[in-house]
Write an enzyme that holds these catalytic residues in place. Structure first.
Site, PDB file in Angstrom:
ATOM      1  N   HIS A 278      -0.078 -16.440   2.026  1.00 26.95           N
ATOM      2  CA  HIS A 278      -1.107 -15.514   2.474  1.00 26.95           C
ATOM      3  C   HIS A 278      -1.224 -14.382   1.450  1.00 26.95           C
ATOM      4  CE1 HIS A 278      -0.314 -16.769   6.922  1.00 26.95           C
ATOM      5  NE2 HIS A 278      -1.328 -17.451   6.420  1.00 26.95           N
TER       6      HIS A 278
ATOM      7  N   TYR B 292       3.900 -12.049   1.609  1.00 27.11           N
ATOM      8  CA  TYR B 292       5.306 -12.458   1.731  1.00 27.11           C
ATOM      9  C   TYR B 292       5.479 -13.691   2.626  1.00 27.11           C
ATOM     10  CZ  TYR B 292       5.401  -7.504   0.441  1.00 27.11           C
ATOM     11  OH  TYR B 292       5.145  -6.282  -0.143  1.00 27.11           O
ATOM     12  N   HIS B 293       4.527 -14.640   2.529  1.00 23.21           N
ATOM     13  CA  HIS B 293       4.586 -15.817   3.395  1.00 23.21           C
ATOM     14  C   HIS B 293       4.505 -17.123   2.605  1.00 23.21           C
ATOM     15  CE1 HIS B 293       2.546 -12.989   6.545  1.00 23.21           C
ATOM     16  NE2 HIS B 293       3.841 -12.763   6.438  1.00 23.21           N
ATOM     17  N   PRO B 294       5.318 -17.328   1.568  1.00 20.34           N
ATOM     18  CA  PRO B 294       5.254 -18.603   0.844  1.00 20.34           C
ATOM     19  C   PRO B 294       5.723 -19.755   1.727  1.00 20.34           C
ATOM     20  CG  PRO B 294       7.158 -17.332   0.135  1.00 20.34           C
ATOM     21  CD  PRO B 294       6.350 -16.424   1.023  1.00 20.34           C
TER      22      PRO B 294
END
Length: 590
Positions: free
Chosen positions: A311, A511-513
């Site tokens: 994201h 911070y959503h890999p």
């Protein structure tokens, strides 16, 4: 007087950041040396399960398997969480410390142009509790359609229905939150609990919190498991030990020594969307051409490291107010705020940064019954609020960009209404930089390589403009910051071309890999790695699609499901045959 007040705030903030950063460095190294002094580890210890990574998934899974009677070894590369790290307000200060892996992407061709060397910083927790210890604590369930195909028996594991998650409403927020919600009503957006009552809409944030403190998954590890759960911190896993296609254990380093540990029933990788594919590839499981180039013996050719998604957001410090109702650094450092927090679990110290969030369909989305393509996160604070002491460094903003764009508004009342791209079409990859386990991987999200992503984020900024133009927002003097963003001076301000340029420069991770060991490509629906035995992956890397919102809740949910599936599969295997361990001392070290 205002400038003097801001100067005092700057001075106090600088001092507090300096002291806390040094405190974190001291506690980390003290913990590592204590571990070295007191730990006694034997080679070839045997367990039922070995779990790699004690983050949101790994901690949850370890606790559940131990509760079910299995002997579990949990390996974590970092240490235990130090005191005070559970104060929500301090979340940004934990980044760029030894408790953070401090990952960085490779330079981006189409994005991140305002960041140092076009590289995005990707913080990730390196301690018990993992990234749940340094994220912004947002609890977002996501849209039901996010889970239909791969998680039809979706169960929300909150304390209300017997699960572990402690969810709370915001204890504290600014007056900006109410103005935003009133403005959203003017735009005919639904207001309510998007985690339960609405599929799309907006609300004041719900967070992972208990009694005003951060709730993180390491709390699950402190129960009495009756000698079933064994935790090794500062244990760096180098690879999975494979016997043909069967996982039999792991090799890890700690105390400056290398050890092997054996798993009777399975090895479970929960090292995250970056760590897990790295370990798999070092173990010989991944794209065969890439592994052969690094002279790694190929055990199974799978698209490990591919399909990386994240994201991304933009719009930091884009909205200016003429009223002082946004977040105040002086208010945060007021001694009364500290007393309120420690005695009552209330006040600004319980605040983690985002006070209003929600999802919606952009103007580009034809079907309003499908998953939303945009999220909005409202922060009554901007990158300029702390005079570049914390947020600028944690985001990796270049000096030129900060000095030209953000520094001039350091004494203004800035807030952030950030559009977040929920379902990017751009997909990246993670590769090994070498066959040395200590070398960091090459992370290339290929942000904005698909032009449709730019169009969706542009639509998100147009929505922000509409929101700023509502009567509720005008009443607090809201306006768009109209200074040209550095690098976009040749574009007409507020034109489509300008906003496209703006997005390509100010491209920030949420911070959503995820997706690097995607279900259906690398693992099956029982979390087992294709073509292997006793090898599982349980973390964000397996997500087949990104949820429509912050992903921590989804990770904990999939870990709960994994515990049920793996437990049931183990019982079936045991019933089928009497298990006899191999002579593990003769494992070939490939």
């Amino acid at each position: 007087m205002l400038i003097f007040t801001k100067f005092i705030a700057f001075t106090v903030t600088s001092l507090m950041v300096f002291l806390f950063s040094n405190y974190l460095s001291f506690t980390y190294f003290f913990d590592s040396y204590t571990h070295w002094f007191y730990s006694k580890i034997n080679d070839f210890e045997i367990y039922d399960y070995i779990i790699v990574g004690a983050g949101s998934a790994g901690a949850t899974l370890s606790a559940r398997l131990a509760e079910n009677g299995y002997k579990v070894l949990l390996l974590e590369a970092g240490g235990a969480a130090p005191p005070f790290i559970d104060i929500p307000l301090l979340a940004p200060l934990i980044q760029n410390t030894p408790y953070d892996w401090n990952y960085m992407t490779v330079p981006q061709d189409n994005a991140c142009k305002s960041l140092m060397h076009n590289r995005s910083k990707w913080p990730m927790g390196k301690l018990l509790g993992g990234t749940s210890q340094l994220n912004y604590m947002l609890y977002v369930r996501g849209h039901p359609l996010d889970y239909n195909e791969w998680f039809p028996d979706f169960i929300e594991p909150t304390t209300e229905n017997g699960g572990p998650m402690h969810i709370s409403d915001l204890q504290w927020h600014t007056d900006v939150a109410n103005a935003i919600l009133e403005g959203l009503k003017e735009l005919h957006q639904d207001i309510g609990n998007i985690n339960h009552d609405l599929k799309n809409g907006f609300m004041k944030a719900q967070i992972f919190s208990k009694n005003g403190k951060r709730w993180s998954t390491d709390k699950l590890l402190y129960k009495d498991f009756k000698d079933k759960l064994f935790i090794r911190t500062h244990a760096y896993v180098e690879k999975v030990l494979m016997e043909s296609n069967r996982a039999v254990g792991v090799q890890y380093t700690t105390l400056n020594k290398t050890f092997k540990a054996i798993a009777n029933h399975g090895v479970i990788l929960s090292a995250g969307a970056i760590g897990t594919p790295k370990i798999l590839m070092l173990s010989g499981i991944g794209p065969k051409d890439h592994l052969k180039d690094l002279k790694i013996n190929v055990i199974k050719d799978l698209p490990v490291g591919q399909n990386l998604v994240d994201h991304i957001l933009t719009g930091i410090d884009l909205v200016m107010l003429n009223e002082s109702i946004s977040f105040s650094m002086l208010n945060a450092f007021n001694p009364v705020s500290a007393i309120n927090y420690f005695l009552f679990g209330k006040g600004p110290w319980t605040f983690t940064g985002v006070e209003v969030l929600g999802t919606f369909h952009s103007s580009l989305k034809k079907s309003k019954s499908s998953v939303p393509d945009l999220q909005i996160m409202v922060m009554p604070i901007g990158l300029s609020k702390d005079n570049g002491i914390v947020l600028r460094k944690s985001m990796g903003i270049s000096d030129k960009t900060y000095d030209e764009y953000f520094a001039p508004i350091s004494y203004k009342n800035m807030i952030t209404i950030a559009p977040v791209l929920l379902h990017p079409k751009s997909k990246g990859e993670i590769k090994l930089s070498s066959s040395n386990p200590l070398d960091p991987p090459l992370i290339d999200p290929k942000y904005l390589s698909n032009k449709d992503d730019i169009k969706v984020l542009t639509a998100g900024l147009q929505f922000v403009k509409k929101l700023v133009g509502t009567n509720a927002m005008k009443n607090i003097g809201a306006s768009i910051y109209d200074k040209h963003f550095p690098g976009c001076e040749n574009q007409t301000f507020d034109s489509t071309k300008y906003w496209e340029c703006y997005i390509q420069h100010l491209t920030l991770t949420s911070y959503h890999p995820a997706g690097t060991c995607r279900m259906g490509d690398v693992v099956d629906q029982t979390y087992r790695v294709y073509g292997t035995k006793n090898l599982y992956v349980v973390d964000a890397s397996i997500l087949p699609v990104l949820p429509s919102g912050n992903i921590n809740a989804a990770i904990i949910m999939l870990a709960e499901k994994a515990a049920r599936i793996i437990t049931e599969n183990t019982k079936i295997d045991i019933d089928k045959k009497c298990y006899k361990p191999h002579n593990y001392y003769y494992i070939i070290n490939n």
